[in-house]
Design a protein around this motif. Structure first.
Motif, PDB file in Angstrom:
ATOM      1  N   THR A   2      38.047  17.801  16.537  1.00  7.36           N
ATOM      2  CA  THR A   2      38.974  18.491  15.586  1.00  7.36           C
ATOM      3  C   THR A   2      38.399  18.871  14.185  1.00  7.36           C
ATOM      4  O   THR A   2      37.527  17.971  13.790  1.00  7.36           O
ATOM      5  CB  THR A   2      40.180  17.519  15.275  1.00  7.36           C
ATOM      6  N   LYS A  98      46.026   7.334   8.008  1.00  3.54           N
ATOM      7  CA  LYS A  98      46.832   7.018   9.238  1.00  3.54           C
ATOM      8  C   LYS A  98      47.307   8.511   9.798  1.00  3.54           C
ATOM      9  O   LYS A  98      47.399   8.905  11.222  1.00  3.54           O
ATOM     10  CB  LYS A  98      48.126   6.338   9.069  1.00  3.54           C
ATOM     11  N   GLN A  99      47.949   9.189   9.177  1.00  2.00           N
ATOM     12  CA  GLN A  99      48.580  10.589   9.607  1.00  2.00           C
ATOM     13  C   GLN A  99      47.456  11.430  10.094  1.00  2.00           C
ATOM     14  O   GLN A  99      47.597  12.106  10.994  1.00  2.00           O
ATOM     15  CB  GLN A  99      49.332  11.270   8.192  1.00  2.00           C
ATOM     16  N   LYS A 100      46.329  11.469   9.610  1.00  2.00           N
ATOM     17  CA  LYS A 100      45.228  12.172   9.819  1.00  2.00           C
ATOM     18  C   LYS A 100      44.789  11.827  11.398  1.00  2.00           C
ATOM     19  O   LYS A 100      44.703  12.484  12.207  1.00  2.00           O
ATOM     20  CB  LYS A 100      43.790  12.216   9.008  1.00  2.00           C
ATOM     21  N   ASP A 101      44.639  10.489  11.451  1.00  2.00           N
ATOM     22  CA  ASP A 101      44.250   9.833  12.905  1.00  2.00           C
ATOM     23  C   ASP A 101      45.315  10.181  13.862  1.00  2.00           C
ATOM     24  O   ASP A 101      44.946  10.701  15.109  1.00  2.00           O
ATOM     25  CB  ASP A 101      44.180   8.513  12.754  1.00  2.00           C
ATOM     26  N   LEU A 102      46.535  10.238  13.744  1.00  2.00           N
ATOM     27  CA  LEU A 102      47.690  10.775  14.435  1.00  2.00           C
ATOM     28  C   LEU A 102      47.671  12.172  15.035  1.00  2.00           C
ATOM     29  O   LEU A 102      47.695  12.424  16.032  1.00  2.00           O
ATOM     30  CB  LEU A 102      49.249  10.367  14.022  1.00  2.00           C
ATOM     31  N   ILE A 104      44.829  13.872  14.939  1.00  2.00           N
ATOM     32  CA  ILE A 104      43.507  14.161  15.958  1.00  2.00           C
ATOM     33  C   ILE A 104      44.004  13.577  17.186  1.00  2.00           C
ATOM     34  O   ILE A 104      43.323  14.287  18.190  1.00  2.00           O
ATOM     35  CB  ILE A 104      42.449  13.150  15.083  1.00  2.00           C
ATOM     36  N   GLN A 105      44.623  12.393  17.438  1.00  2.00           N
ATOM     37  CA  GLN A 105      45.054  11.918  18.462  1.00  2.00           C
ATOM     38  C   GLN A 105      45.821  13.000  19.428  1.00  2.00           C
ATOM     39  O   GLN A 105      45.838  13.066  20.474  1.00  2.00           O
ATOM     40  CB  GLN A 105      45.679  10.633  18.443  1.00  2.00           C
ATOM     41  N   SER A 106      46.566  13.831  18.590  1.00  2.00           N
ATOM     42  CA  SER A 106      47.550  14.563  19.292  1.00  2.00           C
ATOM     43  C   SER A 106      46.501  15.678  19.862  1.00  2.00           C
ATOM     44  O   SER A 106      47.229  16.718  20.942  1.00  2.00           O
ATOM     45  CB  SER A 106      48.595  15.334  18.203  1.00  2.00           C
ATOM     46  N   GLY A 107      45.406  15.918  19.900  1.00  4.97           N
ATOM     47  CA  GLY A 107      44.521  16.726  20.239  1.00  4.97           C
ATOM     48  C   GLY A 107      44.364  18.068  19.732  1.00  4.97           C
ATOM     49  O   GLY A 107      44.023  18.963  20.302  1.00  4.97           O
TER      50      GLY A 107
END
Length: 204
Positions: A2, A98-102, A104-107
């Protein structure tokens, strides 16, 4: 992997317009303004921290933040504005991370970090690139007065609460010049997305 784009500008330079363009393409936006509101909602540690410092007058009868009262205090007193930023900085930073990590996790291929005080709070360290939406200061002053229906003195006071736009543009990796038409601004964003190949992958 990402790509993390930091998006910033100054008051009335058009950062929100550019953020909306990215949103329309479907890229996730981490909006620091949303975070700044979230961390001072009723019964949050952030709200408690600023109520302890500024006193009960910044609270409404129902215990929620009185934004107008707080805004008046911080726009008239630079030291108190700095203190407010210091008090909320850890809560906002944790929310943004936290929002950035979420996202990134969404692909997502690209995550746009929409942060007004990006340079002031040193968020550039977590970005792959920083894009600044800029216009000349004279135009910024004119647009701000017109947009908010305020005097020149009030507009200058608000502009002085942030790093000058010229300085942000000097620090930027990429500049979007928003002094022209909306179409011209969109073309610059499209050109950047095409250059980075974010519009050529299979996104339907």
């Amino acid at each position: 992997m990402t790509y993390i784009l930091g998006l910033t500008g100054s008051i009335a330079t058009g950062k929100s317009t550019v953020s909306q363009l990215f949103k329309e393409y479907g890229f996730p936006i981490v909006d620091a303004d949303v975070g700044a509101r979230a961390v001072v909602e009723l019964n949050t540690p952030g709200l408690q921290a600023i109520a302890d410092f500024f006193g009960p007058l910044i609270l409404q009868a129902d215990g929620q933040l009185n934004r107008k009262a707080l805004g008046k205090i911080i726009f008239e007193d630079k030291a108190k504005r700095v203190k407010l930023n210091e008090l909320l900085k850890p809560y906002i930073r944790a929310w943004i991370a936290k929002q950035k990590d979420l996202a990134i996790q969404s692909g997502a291929d690209l995550v746009v970090m929409d942060i007004p005080l990006l340079y002031e709070a040193n968020y550039q360290e977590m970005m792959d690139e920083v894009m600044v939406v800029g216009i000349p200061e004279e135009l910024q002053l004119e647009r701000l007065m017109k947009r908010d229906g305020i005097t020149k003195e009030e507009a200058l006071q608000r502009m002085d609460s942030q790093m000058p736009i010229e300085k942000k543009m000097a620090l930027a990796d990429t500049i979007i010049d928003n002094s022209g038409t909306p179409e011209n601004t969109k073309k610059q964003v499209d050109d950047w997305l095409n250059q980075k190949n974010f519009l050529t992958s299979d996104k339907d």
